[in-house]
Enzyme design. Structure first.
Site, PDB file in Angstrom:
ATOM      1  N   CYS A 114      45.988  36.730  32.327  1.00  0.00           N
ATOM      2  CA  CYS A 114      45.033  36.396  33.396  1.00  0.00           C
ATOM      3  C   CYS A 114      43.618  36.195  32.868  1.00  0.00           C
ATOM      4  O   CYS A 114      42.779  35.571  33.510  1.00  0.00           O
ATOM      5  CB  CYS A 114      45.021  37.507  34.442  1.00  0.00           C
ATOM      6  SG  CYS A 114      46.669  37.907  34.983  1.00  0.00           S
ATOM      7  N   HIS A 259      39.297  36.307  38.974  1.00  0.00           N
ATOM      8  CA  HIS A 259      40.715  35.992  38.844  1.00  0.00           C
ATOM      9  C   HIS A 259      41.408  36.228  40.187  1.00  0.00           C
ATOM     10  O   HIS A 259      41.115  37.190  40.888  1.00  0.00           O
ATOM     11  CB  HIS A 259      41.322  36.879  37.759  1.00  0.00           C
ATOM     12  CG  HIS A 259      42.806  36.820  37.710  1.00  0.00           C
ATOM     13  ND1 HIS A 259      43.494  35.638  37.591  1.00  0.00           N
ATOM     14  CD2 HIS A 259      43.740  37.803  37.793  1.00  0.00           C
ATOM     15  CE1 HIS A 259      44.784  35.900  37.585  1.00  0.00           C
ATOM     16  NE2 HIS A 259      44.970  37.202  37.720  1.00  0.00           N
ATOM     17  N   ASN A 289      48.983  33.685  42.523  1.00  0.00           N
ATOM     18  CA  ASN A 289      48.378  34.019  41.231  1.00  0.00           C
ATOM     19  C   ASN A 289      48.914  33.050  40.171  1.00  0.00           C
ATOM     20  O   ASN A 289      50.095  33.058  39.854  1.00  0.00           O
ATOM     21  CB  ASN A 289      48.749  35.474  40.882  1.00  0.00           C
ATOM     22  CG  ASN A 289      48.141  35.935  39.579  1.00  0.00           C
ATOM     23  OD1 ASN A 289      47.609  35.139  38.808  1.00  0.00           O
ATOM     24  ND2 ASN A 289      48.226  37.227  39.317  1.00  0.00           N
TER      25      ASN A 289
END
Ligand code: UT7
Length: 332
Positions: A114, A259, A289
Site C-alpha cells: 500500500c 491510502h 482498496n
C-alpha cells in the site's frame, strides 16, 4: 538543485463493476456490513485472464502521457509499484515497458504494498533532483481479483480489494517553491505476518504444496483489527513528520490524500489532524482498496475535479503490509 514536479497524472480501472450485492453470490456478507465497516460500495475487477496489471498500468500511462502531451519514447525511467505482479518474475516494469513499445530505459519494481507509490515517489525524487533521470514514469497497478479467496472464510479480506492503476509523470522544476518538498518512509518488519501472503514462497520448500492450496496459504491473510489500530496512528504521525520537516502546519494543508484501505480509517485520520472533510479526499467508495494504485488514482481524480490546483499544499500518506508507512508533502 531542482525539485520534482508532477508533470501529469492518469488512471485506469477495468470496466467490470462489482457491487457489494454482487459479492453475496460467493460470501455470506451484505451491502450494509461492507458499507458500514469500510465505506466501500463497489470495486472494479478485470475480466479474469484477459487483463494483467501491466495492461491497466499501460492504460493509466497512456492517459498521463496524453495529459503531458508526451510520447512514451521521451521517458527516461519506469518505476512500477505493485504487490500483485503479472508473474513471480520478472517484475511488472518490463512488461509495461514492452507494451509501451520502448526499450533500453530502466524499469524498477517496488514491493512496498500500500505504501509502494510513496516509496517510488521518494526514489524518483532523488533521481530527478540529482539529475540522473529527467522524465520518470511512476505507476501503481494492482490486480487483486484473480487472487480472491472464494471460500467462506475469505470474506473478510476479499470484499475489500479492487483492481486498478494510476500513473504519474515526474520531472524537474525550477519553479521555486513548487514540487515534492519531502518524502518520509518507515517500516516495522515485526508485523510482517499481520498482512501477508505466505505461499508461493522461496522461503518454503516446496514453494507451494497441495496442502498449502488446501489450507489457502496462497491467499492474502490479514489481522484486520491489528492493521486498523496501527494505520490510524502511523498515518497521522507521518503527516505531522512531513509538516514539521517543512516548517508547515496543518492549517497550511489544502488537501490530504491518504491510502484508501477503509473510509473509517481515513475519517479517523482526518479527525485526529483536525482537517475538515473537504480537505480529505476519498474515493474508496467506488474502487475499494487498490493498494499501490490508490494514491495516484485519487490524485488524478482530485485534479480532474479541480480540488488540487497549482500552488496547493498536498499531503500524501499511506500505511500497509510490512508494516510500511510513508508520507510526502507536495507543493502542487
Ligand atoms: O491496505 C492494507 C491495509 N489494510 C487495512 O488498513 C485494513 C484495516 N482493517 C479494517 O479495515 C477492518 O479491520 C476490516 C474492515 C477488515 C474488518 O472490520 P472490523 O470491524 O475490524 O471487523 P472484524 O474483523 O472484527 O469482524 C467483525 C465481524 C466478525 O464476526 P463476529 O466474530 O463478530 O461474529 C467477522 O466474522 O464481522 C464478520 N465479518 C464479516 N461479516 C460480513 C468479517 N468479514 C465480513 C464480511 N461480511 N465481509
Amino acid at each position: 538543485m531542482p525539485r520534482t514536479e508532477f508533470i501529469s497524472v492518469g488512471f485506469h480501472v477495468p470496466e467490470r463493476v462489482m457491487t457489494n450485492d454482487d459479492l453475496t453470490q460467493w460470501w455470506e456478507t451484505s451491502d450494509e456490513w461492507i458499507r458500514e465497516r469500510t465505506g466501500i460500495e463497489q470495486r472494479h475487477w478485470v475480466e479474469p485472464g484477459q487483463e494483467a496489471g501491466s495492461d491497466l498500468a499501460l492504460e493509466a500511462t497512456r492517459k498521463a502521457l496524453a495529459a503531458a502531451d508526451m510520447d512514451a519514447s521521451e521517458l527516461d525511467c519506469i518505476i512500477y509499484a505493485t504487490l500483485s505482479p503479472d508473474y513471480f518474475f520478472p517484475g511488472g516494469g518490463v512488461f509495461l515497458q514492452r507494451k509501451l513499445g520502448i526499450k533500453g530505459i530502466p524499469a524498477l519494481d517496488i514491493r512496498n504494498q500500500c505504501t509502494g507509490f510513496i516509496y517510488g515517489l521518494s526514489i524518483a525524487d532523488a533521481w530527478i533532483r540529482t539529475g540522473q533521470y529527467r522524465r520518470v514514469l511512476l505507476v501503481g497497478s494492482e490486480v487483486h481479483s484473480t487472487g480472491m479467496d472464494f471460500r467462506p472464510e475469505g470474506r473478510d479480506v476479499s470484499v475489500l480489494f479492487g483492481d486498478g492503476a494510476g500513473a504519474a509523470i515526474l520531472g524537474p522544476t525550477e519553479d521555486d517553491g513548487r514540487g515534492v518538498l519531502s518524502t518520509h518512509l518507515f517500516a516495522d518488519g515485526r508485523y510482517a505476518e499481520k498482512l501477508w501472503c505466505e505461499s508461493d514462497a522461496s522461503a518454503r520448500f516446496p514453494r507451494i504444496s497441495h496442502e498449502d492450496l488446501d489450507a489457502g496459504r496462497h491467499y492474502a491473510l490479514m489481522e484486520g483489527r491489528e492493521v486498523f489500530k496501527h494505520a490510524v496512528v502511523r498515518m497521522p504521525q507521518s503527516v505531522r513528520t512531513a509538516l514539521e520537516a517543512n516548517e508547515l502546519s496543518l492549517e497550511d494543508v489544502d488537501l490530504l490524500i491518504a491510502h484508501q484501505a477503509n473510509l473509517r480509517i481515513n475519517e479517523m485520520v482526518g479527525r485526529q489532524l483536525g482537517l475538515s472533510e473537504e480537505r480529505v479526499y476519498n474515493n474508496i467508495q467506488r474502487y475499494g482498496n487498490t493498494t499501490a494504485a490508490t494514491i495516484p488514482i485519487a490524485v488524478t481524480e482530485a485534479v480532474e475535479k479541480g480540488l488540487l490546483n497549482r500552488g496547493d499544499l498536498l499531503l500524501l500518506t499511506a500505511f500497509g503490509s510490512g508494516f510500511t508507512w510513508a508520507s510526502a508533502a507536495v507543493r502542487w
